[in-house]
Design a protein around this motif. Structure first.
Motif, mmCIF file in Angstrom:
data_model
loop_
_atom_site.group_PDB
_atom_site.id
_atom_site.type_symbol
_atom_site.label_atom_id
_atom_site.label_comp_id
_atom_site.label_asym_id
_atom_site.label_seq_id
_atom_site.Cartn_x
_atom_site.Cartn_y
_atom_site.Cartn_z
ATOM 1 N N ASN A 49 3.364 -8.742 13.711
ATOM 2 C CA ASN A 49 3.364 -7.298 13.827
ATOM 3 C C ASN A 49 2.178 -6.771 13.026
ATOM 4 O O ASN A 49 2.016 -7.134 11.863
ATOM 5 C CB ASN A 49 4.688 -6.745 13.288
ATOM 6 C CG ASN A 49 4.750 -5.251 13.371
ATOM 7 O OD1 ASN A 49 4.035 -4.550 12.659
ATOM 8 N ND2 ASN A 49 5.612 -4.748 14.240
ATOM 9 N N LEU A 50 1.354 -5.930 13.643
ATOM 10 C CA LEU A 50 0.154 -5.426 12.976
ATOM 11 C C LEU A 50 0.481 -4.715 11.667
ATOM 12 O O LEU A 50 -0.204 -4.896 10.668
ATOM 13 C CB LEU A 50 -0.628 -4.496 13.906
ATOM 14 C CG LEU A 50 -1.980 -4.028 13.387
ATOM 15 C CD1 LEU A 50 -2.923 -5.199 13.159
ATOM 16 C CD2 LEU A 50 -2.596 -3.024 14.346
ATOM 17 N N GLY A 51 1.541 -3.941 11.642
ATOM 18 C CA GLY A 51 1.941 -3.248 10.419
ATOM 19 C C GLY A 51 2.298 -4.211 9.289
ATOM 20 O O GLY A 51 1.940 -3.988 8.132
ATOM 21 N N GLU A 52 3.002 -5.285 9.620
ATOM 22 C CA GLU A 52 3.360 -6.287 8.617
ATOM 23 C C GLU A 52 2.121 -7.029 8.112
ATOM 24 O O GLU A 52 1.997 -7.314 6.927
ATOM 25 C CB GLU A 52 4.373 -7.279 9.185
ATOM 26 C CG GLU A 52 5.739 -6.680 9.452
ATOM 27 C CD GLU A 52 6.448 -6.247 8.179
ATOM 28 O OE1 GLU A 52 6.315 -6.912 7.139
ATOM 29 O OE2 GLU A 52 7.138 -5.212 8.239
ATOM 30 N N LEU A 53 1.193 -7.354 9.019
ATOM 31 C CA LEU A 53 -0.044 -8.014 8.599
ATOM 32 C C LEU A 53 -0.838 -7.110 7.662
ATOM 33 O O LEU A 53 -1.399 -7.565 6.662
ATOM 34 C CB LEU A 53 -0.892 -8.396 9.816
ATOM 35 C CG LEU A 53 -0.308 -9.480 10.716
ATOM 36 C CD1 LEU A 53 -1.150 -9.634 11.975
ATOM 37 C CD2 LEU A 53 -0.196 -10.804 9.973
ATOM 38 N N GLU A 54 -0.874 -5.811 7.960
ATOM 39 C CA GLU A 54 -1.560 -4.845 7.102
ATOM 40 C C GLU A 54 -0.928 -4.813 5.710
ATOM 41 O O GLU A 54 -1.625 -4.795 4.703
ATOM 42 C CB GLU A 54 -1.498 -3.469 7.750
ATOM 43 C CG GLU A 54 -2.202 -2.398 6.970
ATOM 44 C CD GLU A 54 -2.069 -1.051 7.647
ATOM 45 O OE1 GLU A 54 -1.042 -0.368 7.423
ATOM 46 O OE2 GLU A 54 -2.988 -0.687 8.403
ATOM 47 N N THR A 55 0.402 -4.828 5.652
ATOM 48 C CA THR A 55 1.107 -4.825 4.370
ATOM 49 C C THR A 55 0.753 -6.064 3.547
ATOM 50 O O THR A 55 0.511 -5.972 2.346
ATOM 51 C CB THR A 55 2.634 -4.748 4.593
ATOM 52 O OG1 THR A 55 2.926 -3.533 5.291
ATOM 53 C CG2 THR A 55 3.392 -4.785 3.287
ATOM 54 N N ILE A 56 0.695 -7.207 4.198
ATOM 55 C CA ILE A 56 0.356 -8.455 3.513
ATOM 56 C C ILE A 56 -1.058 -8.387 2.940
ATOM 57 O O ILE A 56 -1.324 -8.875 1.838
ATOM 58 C CB ILE A 56 0.485 -9.654 4.479
ATOM 59 C CG1 ILE A 56 1.945 -9.838 4.885
ATOM 60 C CG2 ILE A 56 -0.083 -10.924 3.869
ATOM 61 C CD1 ILE A 56 2.128 -10.696 6.113
ATOM 62 N N LEU A 57 -1.974 -7.762 3.678
ATOM 63 C CA LEU A 57 -3.380 -7.693 3.266
ATOM 64 C C LEU A 57 -3.707 -6.488 2.384
ATOM 65 O O LEU A 57 -4.862 -6.318 1.979
ATOM 66 C CB LEU A 57 -4.284 -7.671 4.502
ATOM 67 C CG LEU A 57 -4.320 -8.963 5.305
ATOM 68 C CD1 LEU A 57 -5.043 -8.754 6.624
ATOM 69 C CD2 LEU A 57 -4.976 -10.078 4.499
ATOM 70 N N THR A 58 -2.736 -5.655 2.057
ATOM 71 C CA THR A 58 -2.991 -4.433 1.287
ATOM 72 C C THR A 58 -3.763 -4.671 -0.013
ATOM 73 O O THR A 58 -4.654 -3.884 -0.329
ATOM 74 C CB THR A 58 -1.676 -3.666 1.024
ATOM 75 O OG1 THR A 58 -1.176 -3.219 2.280
ATOM 76 C CG2 THR A 58 -1.888 -2.471 0.125
ATOM 77 N N PRO A 59 -3.503 -5.720 -0.789
ATOM 78 C CA PRO A 59 -4.311 -5.900 -2.009
ATOM 79 C C PRO A 59 -5.815 -6.016 -1.735
ATOM 80 O O PRO A 59 -6.626 -5.603 -2.558
ATOM 81 C CB PRO A 59 -3.760 -7.194 -2.611
ATOM 82 C CG PRO A 59 -2.363 -7.270 -2.096
ATOM 83 C CD PRO A 59 -2.429 -6.704 -0.701
ATOM 84 N N ALA A 60 -6.194 -6.556 -0.588
ATOM 85 C CA ALA A 60 -7.613 -6.648 -0.237
ATOM 86 C C ALA A 60 -8.105 -5.369 0.427
ATOM 87 O O ALA A 60 -9.253 -4.961 0.244
ATOM 88 C CB ALA A 60 -7.861 -7.829 0.699
ATOM 89 N N LEU A 61 -7.247 -4.713 1.209
ATOM 90 C CA LEU A 61 -7.673 -3.567 2.006
ATOM 91 C C LEU A 61 -7.843 -2.281 1.204
ATOM 92 O O LEU A 61 -8.622 -1.416 1.584
ATOM 93 C CB LEU A 61 -6.676 -3.321 3.141
ATOM 94 C CG LEU A 61 -6.559 -4.419 4.190
ATOM 95 C CD1 LEU A 61 -5.468 -4.070 5.196
ATOM 96 C CD2 LEU A 61 -7.883 -4.651 4.885
ATOM 97 N N SER A 62 -7.094 -2.120 0.131
ATOM 98 C CA SER A 62 -7.192 -0.854 -0.609
ATOM 99 C C SER A 62 -6.974 -1.068 -2.096
ATOM 100 O O SER A 62 -6.356 -2.033 -2.516
ATOM 101 C CB SER A 62 -6.177 0.152 -0.072
ATOM 102 O OG SER A 62 -4.871 -0.258 -0.378
ATOM 103 N N ASP A 63 -7.477 -0.129 -2.853
ATOM 104 C CA ASP A 63 -7.332 -0.129 -4.306
ATOM 105 C C ASP A 63 -5.927 0.381 -4.638
ATOM 106 O O ASP A 63 -5.525 1.451 -4.183
ATOM 107 C CB ASP A 63 -8.388 0.796 -4.915
ATOM 108 C CG ASP A 63 -8.486 0.674 -6.424
ATOM 109 O OD1 ASP A 63 -7.573 0.085 -7.047
ATOM 110 O OD2 ASP A 63 -9.472 1.173 -6.974
ATOM 111 N N GLN A 64 -5.168 -0.376 -5.400
ATOM 112 C CA GLN A 64 -3.798 -0.006 -5.730
ATOM 113 C C GLN A 64 -3.645 0.511 -7.158
ATOM 114 O O GLN A 64 -2.536 0.722 -7.623
ATOM 115 C CB GLN A 64 -2.877 -1.220 -5.522
ATOM 116 C CG GLN A 64 -2.838 -1.711 -4.086
ATOM 117 C CD GLN A 64 -2.314 -0.658 -3.146
ATOM 118 O OE1 GLN A 64 -1.224 -0.147 -3.317
ATOM 119 N NE2 GLN A 64 -3.111 -0.313 -2.146
ATOM 120 N N SER A 65 -4.758 0.750 -7.855
ATOM 121 C CA SER A 65 -4.669 1.208 -9.236
ATOM 122 C C SER A 65 -4.220 2.671 -9.293
ATOM 123 O O SER A 65 -4.351 3.418 -8.320
ATOM 124 C CB SER A 65 -6.016 1.061 -9.941
ATOM 125 O OG SER A 65 -6.954 1.980 -9.418
#
Length: 188
Positions: A49-65
């Motif tokens: 599922n594209l949404g689940e793949l995005e969630t898995i990759l979130t540390p690389a895709l966006s700044d979480q600070s």
């Protein structure tokens, strides 16, 4: 689950399997210190599922600070992301996008720091085929996407269309769809 072998210059993990977010996958990983892109990763999903793949990759895709949520803040690029040098390919037998079955997807990628170049993207949709290439840029607070595509054999009003175009977007989740902009042409 898998087996690994290594020496001073390489690390190999052929034929490993796993599950992430209820999505089963298999793959191969190879690290060679003297290669242009030292890491090589091949992944295969039977369903994803594209949404689940995005969630898995979130540390690389966006700044979480904490500071990244301020409108004037710049993204802080972590060392592990800045030094990423990987190539590989991904194959998904059945990709779902927002609970709609899209079809099988294959692509090759080269991930260099904050840039992911995707080539030979192939999507076998139920009624047509899509091919293209694209880039994900990870330097901003949210990822920026740019894709070139071509759709062949799309049935429309009793005829067959072919289309080509460019798609740009940015963000994660619903923002990705809200920021979507496309231009192109068609014939048929």
């Amino acid at each position: 689950q898998g087996r690994a072998s290594f020496d001073q210059k390489s690390f190999d993990m052929p034929r490993f399997t796993g599950t992430v977010s209820d999505m089963a996958f298999s793959g191969n990983y190879h690290y060679n210190v003297s290669a242009k892109h030292p890491e090589r990763l091949h992944l295969e999903f039977s369903k994803a599922n594209l949404g689940e793949l995005e969630t898995i990759l979130t540390p690389a895709l966006s700044d979480q600070s904490l500071l990244s949520h301020l409108p004037f803040a710049r993204r802080s690029i972590p060392d592990w992301l800045a030094s990423r040098s990987m190539e590989g390919d991904v194959s998904v037998a059945q990709l779902a996008v927002q609970n709609a079955e899209l079809g099988p997807v294959r692509l090759r990628y080269v991930w260099s720091g904050t840039s992911i170049e995707m080539s030979k993207i192939q999507v076998g949709m139920p009624v047509a085929s899509l091919e293209g290439n694209g880039t994900a840029t990870l330097t901003a607070r949210l990822p920026q996407y740019h894709f070139n595509f071509q759709i062949n054999e799309f049935p429309w009003n009793g005829g067959i269309l072919a289309a080509a175009g460019v798609v740009d977007s940015s963000g994660l989740g619903s923002l990705l769809w809200q920021h979507l902009a496309a231009t192109g042409s068609f014939e048929g």
